[in-house]
Design a protein around this motif. Structure first.
Motif, PDB file in Angstrom:
ATOM      1  N   LYS A 216       1.134  -1.594   0.065  1.00  0.00           N
ATOM      2  CA  LYS A 216      -0.233   0.201  -0.003  1.00  0.00           C
ATOM      3  C   LYS A 216       0.679   0.922  -0.041  1.00  0.00           C
ATOM      4  N   GLN A 217       2.276   1.159   0.563  1.00  0.00           N
ATOM      5  CA  GLN A 217       3.047   2.163   0.599  1.00  0.00           C
ATOM      6  C   GLN A 217       4.519   1.540   0.313  1.00  0.00           C
ATOM      7  N   PRO A 218       4.956   1.199  -0.734  1.00  0.00           N
ATOM      8  CA  PRO A 218       5.992   0.966  -1.573  1.00  0.00           C
ATOM      9  C   PRO A 218       7.270   2.462  -0.712  1.00  0.00           C
ATOM     10  N   ARG A 219       8.840   1.615  -0.157  1.00  0.00           N
ATOM     11  CA  ARG A 219       9.768   2.422  -0.159  1.00  0.00           C
ATOM     12  C   ARG A 219       9.403   3.371  -0.197  1.00  0.00           C
ATOM     13  N   ARG A 220       9.620   4.849  -0.013  1.00  0.00           N
ATOM     14  CA  ARG A 220      10.282   5.951  -0.670  1.00  0.00           C
ATOM     15  C   ARG A 220      11.146   6.584  -0.206  1.00  0.00           C
ATOM     16  N   ALA A 221      11.882   7.283  -1.129  1.00  0.00           N
ATOM     17  CA  ALA A 221      13.410   7.501  -0.826  1.00  0.00           C
ATOM     18  C   ALA A 221      13.987   8.664  -1.555  1.00  0.00           C
ATOM     19  N   TRP A 222      14.557   9.681  -1.015  1.00  0.00           N
ATOM     20  CA  TRP A 222      14.827  11.234  -1.589  1.00  0.00           C
ATOM     21  C   TRP A 222      16.317  11.304  -2.321  1.00  0.00           C
TER      22      TRP A 222
END
Length: 456
Positions: free
Chosen positions: A254-260
């Motif tokens: 539902k909320q995949p990995r987030r990266a910046w």
């Protein structure tokens, strides 16, 4: 391969994706604190006496010579011990079943490689509230989404009596490492010719929000972050000023990995969706993938997971000598980490096999993970390519921080057996050790905070 017990029948129960897997029964959970420790390890030693009974781990007032309370460098409590057995290619056959495939390959290739096995110490101890919640999780936490996610987990081990491979891996992903830790660290690459190169120097912050003491009685929600890491690179010169932020949630479907990522040349923060899975990690010159971090990190959705069972193995353990050594030249040497610096012990591990799904993409076709029963840390792995040939292998150097009851395994490495190279990262010995700090603010975990590092 001889296993303590097999759970293949239970693993088959997870074939229906999206269905919730029921927690264990109250009768099974009653083993916690009796025949099992409160976090699910077998309390008894083994019949040979080479694995002792668990008696509570290292106490928080452990004080080796030279240690002062609050120090970020923790001296070796077992520095005076000598190996009880040394394993080389000459006697490897006698111990083969207790060595990972990667260890066997290194021993076969290099005459100087050896494994020094020291007396076993079950030194890991975790905070009491975390252990108490683990008992509750045994009957309360459920696997969902075919094991890819979970629900109703309190801060603690989510599945202390696992019945599937994904449950063991969730225990690793949510292992207790403290709430927030910080360290300046190096990452080193050693090429096939034996030349060592500093890949990165950085300041790292790692936080496990579900271990926050302020929310000890609050179950995790699906969109909640369970792991986040922020890195500020200061060296070498070509990478100075770069910064990276990664966060993983309880339900990655539902909320995949987030990266910046912040790159000084572009002077802006941008989303970095490729900082995951089998994307080559530039810090290891491609010798490892992003999901090789800490032996395994990220979502499990590209693989089918099988719990093979539990067995006794020789694994790196109580690695104080290596991880706190300030002179990296003592152990970063050609071909492999200097054997004199690595302490191996005999412990029981959970063995989990991951096989790439037919419709998924990854450079690894099969992976075998070895997860320590006392800490739920994935301490080693073997990776295979599409031809089912051994490709890479990894190790985490478990070094319990007794003063804060955390199972620290920040220093970890990958051997690329095809390229003949290796990478070791989380090298904090030259920089003053590991610090456990107050949790960072919401603003400090925002993507915008990365831009403050953009100075060359």
């Amino acid at each position: 391969m001889k296993f303590v017990h097999s759970l293949l029948a239970s693993a088959l129960a997870m074939t229906i994706a999206g269905a919730a897997q029921a927690a264990v029964s109250a009768e099974e959970a009653a083993k916690l604190g009796t025949s099992l420790t409160l976090i699910g390890a077998e309390k008894a030693g083994n019949a040979a006496g080479t694995i002792p009974e668990f008696t509570g781990g290292l106490p928080t007032n452990t004080s080796p010579p030279g240690y002062k309370p609050g120090d970020a460098v923790r001296p070796d409590p077992f520095a005076s011990e000598t190996p009880r057995v040394s394993i080389t290619s000459k006697n490897m056959a006698e111990h083969k079943d207790m060595l990972t495939k990667t260890t066997q390959e290194l021993m076969s290739r290099f005459p100087g490689y050896r494994v020094d096995v020291y007396p076993t110490h079950r030194s890991v101890t975790l905070p009491k509230p975390y252990q108490d919640n683990t008992v509750k999780n045994a009957t309360g936490t459920k696997s969902i989404e075919g094991g890819m996610a979970m629900e109703n987990a309190l801060p603690g081990v989510p599945f202390p009596i696992p019945t599937t491979g994904t449950e063991v891996m969730w225990n690793h992903l949510l292992r207790y490492q403290g709430n927030t830790l910080s360290t300046k660290y190096d990452s080193w690459n050693v090429d096939a010719a034996g030349a060592a190169t500093l890949a990165t120097t950085g300041l790292g912050f790692v936080e496990y929000p579900l271990s926050d003491p302020d929310r000890i009685n609050v179950p995790a929600s699906a969109d909640e972050i369970f792991y986040r890491i922020k890195l500020y690179y200061s060296g070498p010169a070509r990478r100075a000023g770069e910064a990276l932020l990664v966060q993983d949630s309880v339900n990655p479907l539902k909320q995949p990995r987030r990266a910046w990522q912040y790159l000084p040349g572009q002077r802006r923060v941008k989303l970095a969706p490729d900082i995951c899975c089998d994307t080559p990690n530039p810090g290891s010159v491609g010798a490892s993938t992003y999901d090789d971090t800490f032996v395994f990190s990220g979502a499990m959705d590209r693989f089918d997971w099988k719990l093979v069972g539990k067995k006794e193995m020789y694994i790196p353990y109580n690695s104080y000598k290596l991880t706190y050594e300030p002179d990296t030249a003592k152990y970063i040497v050609p071909n492999y980490i200097e054997p004199d610096m690595v302490r191996w012990e005999q412990h029981r591990v959970w063995v989990v096999e991951a096989t790439l799904k037919p419709d998924a993409r990854h450079i690894y076709h099969k992976r075998t993970f070895y997860v320590d029963e006392d800490s739920w840390v994935a301490v080693a792995s073997d990776e295979y390519d599409a031809r089912d040939q051994l490709f890479r292998g990894s190790f985490a150097f478990l070094t319990p921080s007794w003063d804060v009851q955390a199972s620290n395994a920040t220093t970890h490495m990958v051997y690329d057996l095809v390229g003949g190279t290796y990478n070791i990262t989380g090298v904090y010995g030259p920089h003053g050790g590991v610090k456990y700090i107050d949790k960072l603010s919401k603003a400090q975990w925002s993507a915008e905070s990365l831009a403050g590092a953009g100075i060359r």
